[in-house]
Design a protein around this motif. Structure first.
Motif, mmCIF file in Angstrom:
data_model
loop_
_atom_site.group_PDB
_atom_site.id
_atom_site.type_symbol
_atom_site.label_atom_id
_atom_site.label_comp_id
_atom_site.label_asym_id
_atom_site.label_seq_id
_atom_site.Cartn_x
_atom_site.Cartn_y
_atom_site.Cartn_z
ATOM 1 N N ASN A 226 -3.959 11.057 -6.713
ATOM 2 C CA ASN A 226 -3.660 12.401 -6.230
ATOM 3 C C ASN A 226 -3.273 12.299 -4.754
ATOM 4 O OD1 ASN A 226 -3.531 14.948 -5.203
ATOM 5 N ND2 ASN A 226 -5.364 15.719 -6.253
ATOM 6 N N GLU A 227 -1.983 12.192 -4.496
ATOM 7 C CA GLU A 227 -1.510 11.984 -3.118
ATOM 8 C C GLU A 227 -1.723 13.201 -2.230
ATOM 9 O OE1 GLU A 227 2.358 9.695 -4.426
ATOM 10 O OE2 GLU A 227 1.948 9.351 -2.297
ATOM 11 N N GLY A 228 -2.131 14.301 -2.844
ATOM 12 C CA GLY A 228 -2.467 15.478 -2.020
ATOM 13 C C GLY A 228 -3.614 15.168 -1.071
ATOM 14 N N ASN A 229 -4.373 14.122 -1.398
ATOM 15 C CA ASN A 229 -5.514 13.739 -0.548
ATOM 16 C C ASN A 229 -5.131 12.694 0.505
ATOM 17 O OD1 ASN A 229 -7.247 15.403 -2.048
ATOM 18 N ND2 ASN A 229 -7.534 13.810 -3.606
ATOM 19 N N MET A 232 -6.567 12.486 3.929
ATOM 20 C CA MET A 232 -8.030 12.270 4.029
ATOM 21 C C MET A 232 -8.413 10.826 3.734
ATOM 22 S SD MET A 232 -9.749 15.714 2.457
ATOM 23 C CE MET A 232 -9.029 15.533 0.811
ATOM 24 N N TRP A 233 -7.399 9.991 3.378
ATOM 25 C CA TRP A 233 -7.699 8.596 3.083
ATOM 26 C C TRP A 233 -7.821 7.770 4.364
ATOM 27 C CZ3 TRP A 233 -3.306 7.936 -1.125
ATOM 28 C CH2 TRP A 233 -3.684 8.647 -2.280
ATOM 29 N N ASP A 234 -8.475 6.595 4.225
ATOM 30 C CA ASP A 234 -8.524 5.723 5.414
ATOM 31 C C ASP A 234 -7.181 4.987 5.566
ATOM 32 O OD1 ASP A 234 -10.589 3.449 3.546
ATOM 33 O OD2 ASP A 234 -8.445 3.246 3.963
ATOM 34 N N ASP A 235 -6.988 4.408 6.755
ATOM 35 C CA ASP A 235 -5.677 3.839 7.087
ATOM 36 C C ASP A 235 -5.248 2.709 6.157
ATOM 37 O OD1 ASP A 235 -6.114 4.297 10.701
ATOM 38 O OD2 ASP A 235 -5.474 5.651 9.058
ATOM 39 N N TYR A 278 -8.938 6.821 -7.945
ATOM 40 C CA TYR A 278 -9.550 7.978 -7.330
ATOM 41 C C TYR A 278 -10.409 7.476 -6.180
ATOM 42 C CZ TYR A 278 -10.201 12.864 -6.738
ATOM 43 O OH TYR A 278 -10.112 14.138 -6.227
ATOM 44 N N PRO A 279 -9.811 7.374 -4.983
ATOM 45 C CA PRO A 279 -10.509 6.757 -3.839
ATOM 46 C C PRO A 279 -11.553 7.693 -3.236
ATOM 47 C CG PRO A 279 -8.118 6.989 -3.452
ATOM 48 C CD PRO A 279 -8.461 7.817 -4.634
ATOM 49 N N LYS A 343 -6.615 -6.293 -1.819
ATOM 50 C CA LYS A 343 -6.183 -7.062 -0.621
ATOM 51 C C LYS A 343 -5.937 -6.105 0.549
ATOM 52 C CE LYS A 343 -4.037 -11.249 -2.582
ATOM 53 N NZ LYS A 343 -3.736 -10.885 -4.014
ATOM 54 N N PHE A 344 -5.328 -4.955 0.258
ATOM 55 C CA PHE A 344 -5.078 -3.981 1.337
ATOM 56 C C PHE A 344 -6.398 -3.437 1.898
ATOM 57 C CE2 PHE A 344 -0.671 -2.800 2.169
ATOM 58 C CZ PHE A 344 0.021 -3.439 1.154
ATOM 59 N N LEU A 345 -7.392 -3.278 1.025
ATOM 60 C CA LEU A 345 -8.656 -2.658 1.483
ATOM 61 C C LEU A 345 -9.612 -3.684 2.082
ATOM 62 C CD1 LEU A 345 -9.549 0.050 -1.215
ATOM 63 C CD2 LEU A 345 -7.936 0.145 0.714
ATOM 64 N N ALA A 346 -9.269 -4.985 1.955
ATOM 65 C CA ALA A 346 -10.229 -6.017 2.442
ATOM 66 C C ALA A 346 -10.464 -5.904 3.958
ATOM 67 C CB ALA A 346 -9.652 -7.396 2.129
#
Ligand code: P6P
Length: 346
Positions: A226-229, A232-235, A278-279, A343-346
């Protein structure tokens, strides 16, 4: 020699379950529990398909433990699931998204399985006749959690802790599945020996085996978030999402597909490949989906299909639950896609 299949031989879910029991893959009690779950799903399928006709759309006028407005069909589906499980006589404890606390079913004659379920996931879509689904998981019983009850009753906090300690997705989840109510009614099940797909034949009300040992594609350029969020996501997650839109050397970016119903988005991901996520975000610190009866069953299924279920850092099935309605972030789908995300979130 192998028995030649005659051309019109069809395998129903009932027949498939009996074969698993005969081969010792599952025991007679689990067979009965799974059969009672499939009965509940058939009843819910009928209710969902006639919702508009029988005035079952709209809200119930109550809020559940999740703080969500309960739809009429949320409540009815929960009752259908609960009644079918109780009448199976093999269910010791049930935990539902729609129940504040787990319910101990009157001492069943055997089995005593712990069954967790979301009776109608994605119910906000019902009024628009968009895909919804029921999700379930079956944990091996543990008699110390069971109390001798003259009738059904809510477990006290000690018993609840006991149930949670037993519901270990990575070691004690015996079976998991879902039923998707969409253009077809599709029952997807694993008992730990691969993923099997059954399609409801409305001509005679039976689930018919339509795919055996389903494997998810190792990669897939479809993402369901849901890209509407996004804000609010981290970088790190934003960087991941931006990378999916970069055509790169292939010249083709990913496609976005988001139904807003976990079962619908997951089923498409299972068949076509890709990733559903769903992060966590600034509003939902642990994401939105519940570990025991949404993330764990779906992760068991996707792993049996050769895919991955992660919270962004660890395997969902390695997470030790601490409470029944605990939420965790969920990233699930093709192995290459989930590993790329990690890998992106590491
Ligand atoms: P949002 C439905 O309420 C659900 O639990 C899942 O089925 C679905 O994937 C998700 O929430 C949709 O949530 O915040 O995108 O509307």
């Amino acid at each position: 020699e192998t028995k030649k299949k005659n051309s019109y031989e069809i395998q129903t879910l009932t027949g498939w379950l009996l074969k698993q029991e005969q081969s010792g893959t599952i025991d007679a009690e689990l067979t009965i529990v799974l059969s009672s779950i499939s009965m509940a799903c058939k009843q819910i399928a009928s209710l969902v398909q006639r919702a508009g006709i029988s005035n079952l759309t709209g809200v119930q006028g109550a809020v559940n433990v999740q703080g969500e407005d309960q739809k009429k069909l949320d409540v009815i589906s929960n009752e259908v699931f609960t009644n079918c499980l109780k009448s199976s006589g093999r269910t010791g404890i049930i935990a539902s998204e729609e129940e504040d606390v787990p319910v101990a079913v009157e001492e069943s004659y055997s089995g005593n399985y712990i069954v967790v379920f979301d009776p109608l996931d994605g119910s906000s879509n019902i009024d628009a006749a968009v895909s919804t689904g029921s999700i379930f998981g079956i944990y091996a019983p543990d008699d110390e959690c069971l109390v001798d009850l003259s009738d059904d009753s809510n477990l006290d906090s000690v018993q609840q802790k006991c149930v949670v300690s037993v519901c270990q997705p990575g070691s004690n989840l015996l079976a998991a599945g879902y039923c998707m109510y969409s253009s077809s009614v599709i029952f997807v099940l694993t008992v730990g020996t691969g993923v099997y797909v059954f399609t409801l034949d409305p001509m005679y009300g039976e689930f018919v085996l339509t795919q055996e040992e389903l494997k998810i594609p190792r990669a897939g350029k479809i993402y369901a978030f849901n890209e509407g969020n996004y804000q609010m996501w981290d970088d790190k997650l934003k960087a991941y999402m931006d990378s999916l839109k970069d055509p790169g050397t292939s010249g083709k970016p990913y496609s976005a597909r988001y139904i807003g119903s976990l079962v619908g988005d997951f089923h498409r991901t299972l068949l076509y490949g890709g990733i559903y996520g769903y992060p966590r975000d600034k509003k939902s610190k642990n994401g939105k989906l519940r570990l025991l009866y949404e993330c764990a069953p779906m992760s068991f299924i996707v792993e049996q299909a050769g895919g991955k279920g992660s919270d962004g850092h660890q395997r969902i099935l390695d997470i030790k639950p601490t409470e029944i309605h605990q939420r965790v972030p969920l990233f699930i789908g093709s192995t290459e896609e989930v590993e790329k995300l990690e890998k992106f979130l590491a």
